[in-house]
Design a protein around this motif. Structure first.
Motif, short mmCIF file in Angstrom:
data_model
loop_
_atom_site.label_atom_id
_atom_site.label_comp_id
_atom_site.label_asym_id
_atom_site.label_seq_id
_atom_site.Cartn_x
_atom_site.Cartn_y
_atom_site.Cartn_z
N MET A 97 -28.61 11.48 24.66
CA MET A 97 -27.52 12.18 25.50
C MET A 97 -27.91 12.83 27.08
O MET A 97 -27.22 12.68 27.90
N MET A 98 -29.39 12.25 27.24
CA MET A 98 -29.83 12.33 28.45
C MET A 98 -29.48 11.15 29.25
O MET A 98 -29.04 11.07 30.44
N LEU A 99 -29.33 9.94 28.56
CA LEU A 99 -28.99 8.75 29.18
C LEU A 99 -27.49 8.69 29.23
O LEU A 99 -26.90 8.27 30.29
N TRP A 100 -26.85 9.50 28.61
CA TRP A 100 -25.36 9.34 28.73
C TRP A 100 -25.03 10.14 29.76
O TRP A 100 -24.15 9.75 30.57
N GLU A 101 -25.71 11.20 30.10
CA GLU A 101 -25.48 12.00 31.30
C GLU A 101 -25.76 11.32 32.40
O GLU A 101 -25.10 11.46 33.71
N VAL A 105 -33.77 0.26 24.38
CA VAL A 105 -33.12 -0.77 25.30
C VAL A 105 -32.34 -0.38 26.34
O VAL A 105 -32.52 -1.04 27.72
N VAL A 106 -31.68 0.80 26.40
CA VAL A 106 -31.01 1.16 27.55
C VAL A 106 -31.78 1.75 28.60
O VAL A 106 -31.63 1.47 29.82
N SER A 107 -32.94 2.40 28.37
CA SER A 107 -33.88 3.03 28.99
C SER A 107 -34.94 1.91 29.81
O SER A 107 -35.46 2.16 30.99
N GLY A 108 -35.29 0.89 28.92
CA GLY A 108 -36.27 -0.02 29.41
C GLY A 108 -37.70 0.50 28.91
O GLY A 108 -38.65 -0.06 29.45
N GLN A 109 -37.71 1.58 28.30
CA GLN A 109 -39.13 2.27 27.96
C GLN A 109 -39.19 2.16 26.37
O GLN A 109 -38.10 2.38 25.70
#
Length: 411
Positions: free
Chosen positions: A87-91, A207-211
């Protein structure tokens, strides 16, 4: 690390010290009867620790006691951490909850759903809609766990080597690819089923964060919150603080040690389980609950907005259903009656149906080794319970602990 101790008179936050002492008296009976080796419980209100008890032994065989800095395998209490990460990435606008996960995990581009037949020859049909991000967050994706042992798709997981552990050598990406090849238990969104969905969500975070998931957790969650002892494994210099893992043995005088499973947490894992891989301390997880209770922020470090957290902790099951009506009657880390599910948390809808003292809107989860936590925004209360006993269904520790905590609230 500063000493972790009670830092407020219980009466100052509406708790009765004499009644709080009933918690320890009750848990000591479990120790005296040989049902638990040791345990730890923290009760805080308004961000202050009102009660902290460390009872019994972290290691029965060596006589090492439970200390304030004892480390515990928290298993599925990892799931809320992974959900917060997503949800941090969603934000940040990285995805929408309605996005198909196949956009980042192409192995889920054409899922099939089991409709009949034995494990040797399952009959499947195409999924009528894609698995979406919100399906992963709510355990409605159609995925399952091999250890359920009640459905053919559970057996299919076990046949591929997925029960409590995973096949040797697989990393998280490999696990997700293997799960995507197994038919779903039901059409996405049709039911609730406790599953590997949060592990798939962890891969989505990568995958989304690259980490890698451990790096994302360390940099974006643990460091900002001061969670200095939480990680996917226990390094050698902390082995002396890690509690031993035990299995319930009702016919024996004490629980049975499970080093084959427990020792795995003393070395880096081949796969990073966002569904159950973390080791933590009561202090660290308490800080995580304080962040939740404080609307996504702690000591100046904001992980989520209050509105996002409010959205995560309301019931997302269709029609406002509870788990008893929308979920399969399988094992999970909560009761089903009167409990819904949000984005990563079970949420109390009806304390009467729940048959336990609680507040509407309380949210919580637990772990396979009988650990548990809950956050009650109405009472500004958070509770963390740690022990190392498998399975978590062996004794009614969670419901009893609720009784004992809420009866101590006197304001």
């Amino acid at each position: 690390m500063a000493e972790f101790t009670p830092d407020v008179d219980p009466a100052a936050v509406g708790l009765d010290a004499r009644r709080l002492s009933r918690i320890d008296a009750h848990l000591r009976r479990y120790l005296d009867e040989g049902k638990l080796a040791g345990c730890q419980v923290m009760v805080s209100r308004h961000g202050k620790v009102a009660h902290l008890s460390s009872l019994g032994l972290a290691d029965l065989e060596t006589g090492r006691p439970v200390e304030t800095d004892t480390l515990w395998r928290i298993y599925s209490m990892t799931k809320p951490v992974t959900s917060v990460a997503a949800m941090m990435l969603w934000e940040e606008g990285a995805f929408e909850l309605t996005d198909p996960v196949s956009r980042w995990l192409p192995e889920f581009a054409a899922p099939r759903v089991y409709v009949g037949g034995p494990a040797a020859k399952p009959v499947t049909v195409p999924a009528t809609e894609p698995i979406r991000v919100w399906h992963l967050l709510t355990h409605t994706a159609g995925l399952t766990y091999g250890f359920h042992k009640v459905h053919v798709t559970d057996e299919l997981h076990r046949l591929k080597g997925f029960e409590v552990g995973v096949p040797p050598g697989l990393d998280l990406a490999g696990c997700v690819r293997a799960w995507a090849e197994i038919p779903l238990s039901f059409q996405p969104g049709a039911e609730w089923n406790y599953s590997v969905a949060t592990d798939v969500l962890g891969r989505l975070v990568e995958v989304v964060s690259g980490q890698s998931l451990d790096t994302f957790f360390a940099e974006r969650i643990f460091k900002p919150l001061g969670m200095t002892d939480t990680a996917f494994w226990c390094p050698e210099d902390k082995h002396g603080r890690l509690a031993a893992l035990y299995a319930a043995a009702p016919s024996a005088r004490r629980p049975v040690r499970m080093d084959t499973v427990g020792e795995a947490f003393k070395r880096p894992p081949t796969w990073l389980s966002g569904g159950g891989g973390l080791v933590s301390s009561t202090r660290d997880y308490t800080r995580f609950t304080w962040m939740l209770l404080n609307g996504g922020e702690l000591d100046g470090a904001r992980l989520l907005s209050p509105r996002t957290l409010d959205y995560m902790t309301v019931n997302h099951l269709p029609g406002g259903a509870d788990l008893a009506t929308f979920g399969r009657p399988l094992f999970a880390e909560t009761r089903f009656d009167g409990v819904g599910f949000g984005l990563g948390f079970a949420v109390v809808l009806d304390p009467v149906a729940y048959r336990t003292l609680s507040s509407v809107g309380e949210y919580q989860w637990g772990g396979m080794a009988s650990t548990a936590f809950w956050v009650d925004p109405v009472e500004q209360l958070s509770v963390v319970f740690m022990t190392q006993l498998m399975p978590s269904s062996a004794y009614p520790l969670r419901s009893q602990l609720r009784q004992l905590v809420y009866q101590a609230l006197v304001d």
